[in-house]
Motif scaffolding. Structure first.
Motif, PDB file in Angstrom:
ATOM      1  N   UNK A   1       0.841  -1.189   0.000  1.00  0.00           N
ATOM      2  CA  UNK A   1       0.000   0.000   0.000  1.00  0.00           C
ATOM      3  C   UNK A   1       0.883   1.248   0.000  1.00  0.00           C
ATOM      4  N   UNK A   2       0.611   2.146  -0.934  1.00  0.00           N
ATOM      5  CA  UNK A   2       1.409   3.359  -1.024  1.00  0.00           C
ATOM      6  C   UNK A   2       1.058   4.317   0.114  1.00  0.00           C
ATOM      7  N   UNK A   3       1.917   5.321   0.296  1.00  0.00           N
ATOM      8  CA  UNK A   3       1.686   6.303   1.356  1.00  0.00           C
ATOM      9  C   UNK A   3       0.408   7.097   1.104  1.00  0.00           C
ATOM     10  N   UNK A   4       0.141   7.384  -0.190  1.00  0.00           N
ATOM     11  CA  UNK A   4      -1.079   8.135  -0.522  1.00  0.00           C
ATOM     12  C   UNK A   4      -2.325   7.319  -0.201  1.00  0.00           C
ATOM     13  N   UNK A   5      -2.309   6.037  -0.585  1.00  0.00           N
ATOM     14  CA  UNK A   5      -3.462   5.178  -0.297  1.00  0.00           C
ATOM     15  C   UNK A   5      -3.634   4.983   1.202  1.00  0.00           C
ATOM     16  N   UNK A   6      -2.521   4.851   1.927  1.00  0.00           N
ATOM     17  CA  UNK A   6      -2.606   4.701   3.380  1.00  0.00           C
ATOM     18  C   UNK A   6      -3.196   5.957   4.022  1.00  0.00           C
ATOM     19  N   UNK A   7      -2.803   7.126   3.526  1.00  0.00           N
ATOM     20  CA  UNK A   7      -3.352   8.374   4.062  1.00  0.00           C
ATOM     21  C   UNK A   7      -4.846   8.489   3.810  1.00  0.00           C
ATOM     22  N   UNK A   8      -5.280   8.091   2.603  1.00  0.00           N
ATOM     23  CA  UNK A   8      -6.710   8.125   2.303  1.00  0.00           C
ATOM     24  C   UNK A   8      -7.472   7.152   3.193  1.00  0.00           C
ATOM     25  N   UNK A   9      -6.900   5.975   3.419  1.00  0.00           N
ATOM     26  CA  UNK A   9      -7.569   4.990   4.275  1.00  0.00           C
ATOM     27  C   UNK A   9      -7.698   5.509   5.704  1.00  0.00           C
ATOM     28  N   UNK A  10      -6.631   6.107   6.216  1.00  0.00           N
ATOM     29  CA  UNK A  10      -6.678   6.643   7.581  1.00  0.00           C
ATOM     30  C   UNK A  10      -7.674   7.798   7.665  1.00  0.00           C
ATOM     31  N   UNK A  11      -7.708   8.640   6.621  1.00  0.00           N
ATOM     32  CA  UNK A  11      -8.667   9.744   6.616  1.00  0.00           C
ATOM     33  C   UNK A  11     -10.107   9.260   6.626  1.00  0.00           C
ATOM     34  N   UNK A  12     -10.383   8.224   5.805  1.00  0.00           N
ATOM     35  CA  UNK A  12     -11.737   7.681   5.783  1.00  0.00           C
ATOM     36  C   UNK A  12     -12.081   7.011   7.110  1.00  0.00           C
ATOM     37  N   UNK A  13     -11.092   6.374   7.722  1.00  0.00           N
ATOM     38  CA  UNK A  13     -11.330   5.742   9.017  1.00  0.00           C
ATOM     39  C   UNK A  13     -11.666   6.788  10.077  1.00  0.00           C
ATOM     40  N   UNK A  14     -10.968   7.898  10.047  1.00  0.00           N
ATOM     41  CA  UNK A  14     -11.257   8.972  11.005  1.00  0.00           C
ATOM     42  C   UNK A  14     -12.646   9.551  10.761  1.00  0.00           C
ATOM     43  N   UNK A  15     -13.005   9.753   9.482  1.00  0.00           N
ATOM     44  CA  UNK A  15     -14.334  10.263   9.162  1.00  0.00           C
ATOM     45  C   UNK A  15     -15.427   9.291   9.601  1.00  0.00           C
ATOM     46  N   UNK A  16     -15.183   7.998   9.388  1.00  0.00           N
ATOM     47  CA  UNK A  16     -16.163   6.992   9.804  1.00  0.00           C
ATOM     48  C   UNK A  16     -16.325   6.990  11.319  1.00  0.00           C
ATOM     49  N   UNK A  17     -15.210   7.119  12.043  1.00  0.00           N
ATOM     50  CA  UNK A  17     -15.282   7.154  13.505  1.00  0.00           C
ATOM     51  C   UNK A  17     -16.023   8.394  13.985  1.00  0.00           C
ATOM     52  N   UNK A  18     -15.766   9.529  13.336  1.00  0.00           N
ATOM     53  CA  UNK A  18     -16.465  10.758  13.718  1.00  0.00           C
ATOM     54  C   UNK A  18     -17.959  10.653  13.427  1.00  0.00           C
ATOM     55  N   UNK A  19     -18.315  10.085  12.275  1.00  0.00           N
ATOM     56  CA  UNK A  19     -19.726   9.913  11.933  1.00  0.00           C
ATOM     57  C   UNK A  19     -20.411   8.959  12.902  1.00  0.00           C
ATOM     58  N   UNK A  20     -19.716   7.887  13.281  1.00  0.00           N
ATOM     59  CA  UNK A  20     -20.292   6.930  14.216  1.00  0.00           C
ATOM     60  C   UNK A  20     -20.524   7.576  15.579  1.00  0.00           C
ATOM     61  N   UNK A  21     -19.548   8.358  16.039  1.00  0.00           N
ATOM     62  CA  UNK A  21     -19.693   9.011  17.340  1.00  0.00           C
ATOM     63  C   UNK A  21     -20.824  10.023  17.347  1.00  0.00           C
ATOM     64  N   UNK A  22     -21.178  10.575  16.179  1.00  0.00           N
ATOM     65  CA  UNK A  22     -22.272  11.534  16.104  1.00  0.00           C
ATOM     66  C   UNK A  22     -23.625  10.852  15.942  1.00  0.00           C
ATOM     67  N   UNK A  23     -23.662   9.760  15.194  1.00  0.00           N
ATOM     68  CA  UNK A  23     -24.934   9.110  14.875  1.00  0.00           C
ATOM     69  C   UNK A  23     -25.361   8.124  15.957  1.00  0.00           C
ATOM     70  N   UNK A  24     -24.411   7.412  16.559  1.00  0.00           N
ATOM     71  CA  UNK A  24     -24.781   6.352  17.498  1.00  0.00           C
ATOM     72  C   UNK A  24     -25.575   6.861  18.699  1.00  0.00           C
ATOM     73  N   UNK A  25     -25.221   8.000  19.333  1.00  0.00           N
ATOM     74  CA  UNK A  25     -26.060   8.471  20.452  1.00  0.00           C
ATOM     75  C   UNK A  25     -27.500   8.724  20.042  1.00  0.00           C
ATOM     76  N   UNK A  26     -27.720   9.266  18.832  1.00  0.00           N
ATOM     77  CA  UNK A  26     -29.090   9.492  18.375  1.00  0.00           C
ATOM     78  C   UNK A  26     -29.800   8.166  18.126  1.00  0.00           C
ATOM     79  N   UNK A  27     -29.075   7.210  17.552  1.00  0.00           N
ATOM     80  CA  UNK A  27     -29.654   5.886  17.324  1.00  0.00           C
ATOM     81  C   UNK A  27     -30.017   5.220  18.645  1.00  0.00           C
ATOM     82  N   UNK A  28     -29.139   5.315  19.637  1.00  0.00           N
ATOM     83  CA  UNK A  28     -29.380   4.673  20.929  1.00  0.00           C
ATOM     84  C   UNK A  28     -30.547   5.336  21.659  1.00  0.00           C
ATOM     85  N   UNK A  29     -30.666   6.664  21.525  1.00  0.00           N
ATOM     86  CA  UNK A  29     -31.789   7.371  22.130  1.00  0.00           C
ATOM     87  C   UNK A  29     -33.110   6.924  21.516  1.00  0.00           C
TER      88      UNK A  29
END
Length: 273
Positions: A1-29
């Motif tokens: 995996x190239x450095x560019x692809x690794x950076x994109x993967x990490x960026x998407x992982x961070x975005x997914x984690x941020x989206x989960x942290x925002x959506x899950x409390x509303x889902x649980x409520x």
């Protein structure tokens, strides 16, 4: 995996984690709103359970909830209407006709959002008591109009500043006056950002709690105040009822934003056809 692809993967992982942290409390409520109390307080979180509508039936069956809903709709709707009626022309004037006072006006408008709510509520409470308007819809509409006016001006000035001056100059050459340019040129071009400003102002006053708590006692109580009164102190906190009230409290602003988005999408579709 190239450095560019690794950076994109990490960026998407961070975005997914941020989206989960925002959506899950509303889902649980929302999930807890359909649970019995015994299913909520269990040490092991339950994702599969026998749903119940008793929590919603309890909330919707209270007269205070209906009165709070009516108050919130009338107060928030009127405040946003007044804020948009006064704030949009003011924002356009600041953006298109700047002078030495423009920056001071923008800073003053923005400073209204810096103040803590209690710093606004206490003087207003004294004013409304002196005028005999304490705990009335009129006093709440005027108070919330100050909030929506400041918010709409603050968010609309950049939207109008992005409107190309060349378009307005061409309209002026064709004989359009300043009012026609504002309503027929500037507003349609900046419509998308302006709708976002109006929606944000509505959500802001719909969810406002502290000012409403200090300026109302019974007649003009808004839905957030009524929802907060559904709780009980002690060990028997009605968690299901509280979660159901949060879900019901969130529905009107979501519908408002959905209607505005639908109007905006349909308007742009007509323009592209």
């Amino acid at each position: 995996m190239t450095a560019h692809a690794l950076g994109r993967f990490i960026g998407r992982l961070i975005l997914a984690a941020a989206a989960f942290s925002a959506v899950f409390p509303m889902f649980w409520t929302a999930l807890n709103a359909f649970k019995n109390r015994v299913d909520i307080v269990t040490p092991t979180p339950l994702f599969f359970f026998e749903p119940t509508l008793d929590n919603f039936a309890y909330v919707l069956g209270r007269e205070s909830v209906f009165a709070g809903l009516v108050n919130s709709l009338l107060i928030s709707g009127a405040a946003v209407l007044i804020g948009a009626t006064l704030g949009l022309p003011a924002a356009y004037a600041i953006a298109r006709y700047p002078d030495r006072w423009s920056r001071d006006i923008q800073f003053f408008v923005l400073s209204l959002r810096f103040l803590p709510p209690v710093a606004i509520a206490i003087p207003l409470m004294v004013i409304w008591l002196d005028f005999g308007l304490y705990d009335t819809r009129l006093s709440m509409i005027v108070t919330y109009s100050l909030l929506t006016l400041a918010t709409i001006i603050w968010l609309s000035v950049p939207a109008f500043a992005r409107v190309p001056k060349e378009v307005e100059e061409a309209a002026r050459v064709d004989g359009y006056g300043p009012y026609a340019i504002f309503f027929l040129i500037a507003l349609p071009i900046a419509l998308r950002s302006l709708i976002g400003a109006v929606a944000f102002a509505f959500v802001l006053v719909w969810n406002e709690f502290l000012i409403a708590l200090m300026l109302t006692t019974s007649d003009a109580k808004t839905l957030p105040i009524v929802a907060s009164e559904l709780t009980q102190l002690g060990r028997d906190v009605p968690w299901g009822i509280l979660n159901a009230s949060v879900v019901l409290l969130s529905i009107p602003p979501l519908l408002f934003i959905g209607v505005l988005s639908g109007m905006l999408n349909s308007a742009f579709k007509r323009k592209t056809q």
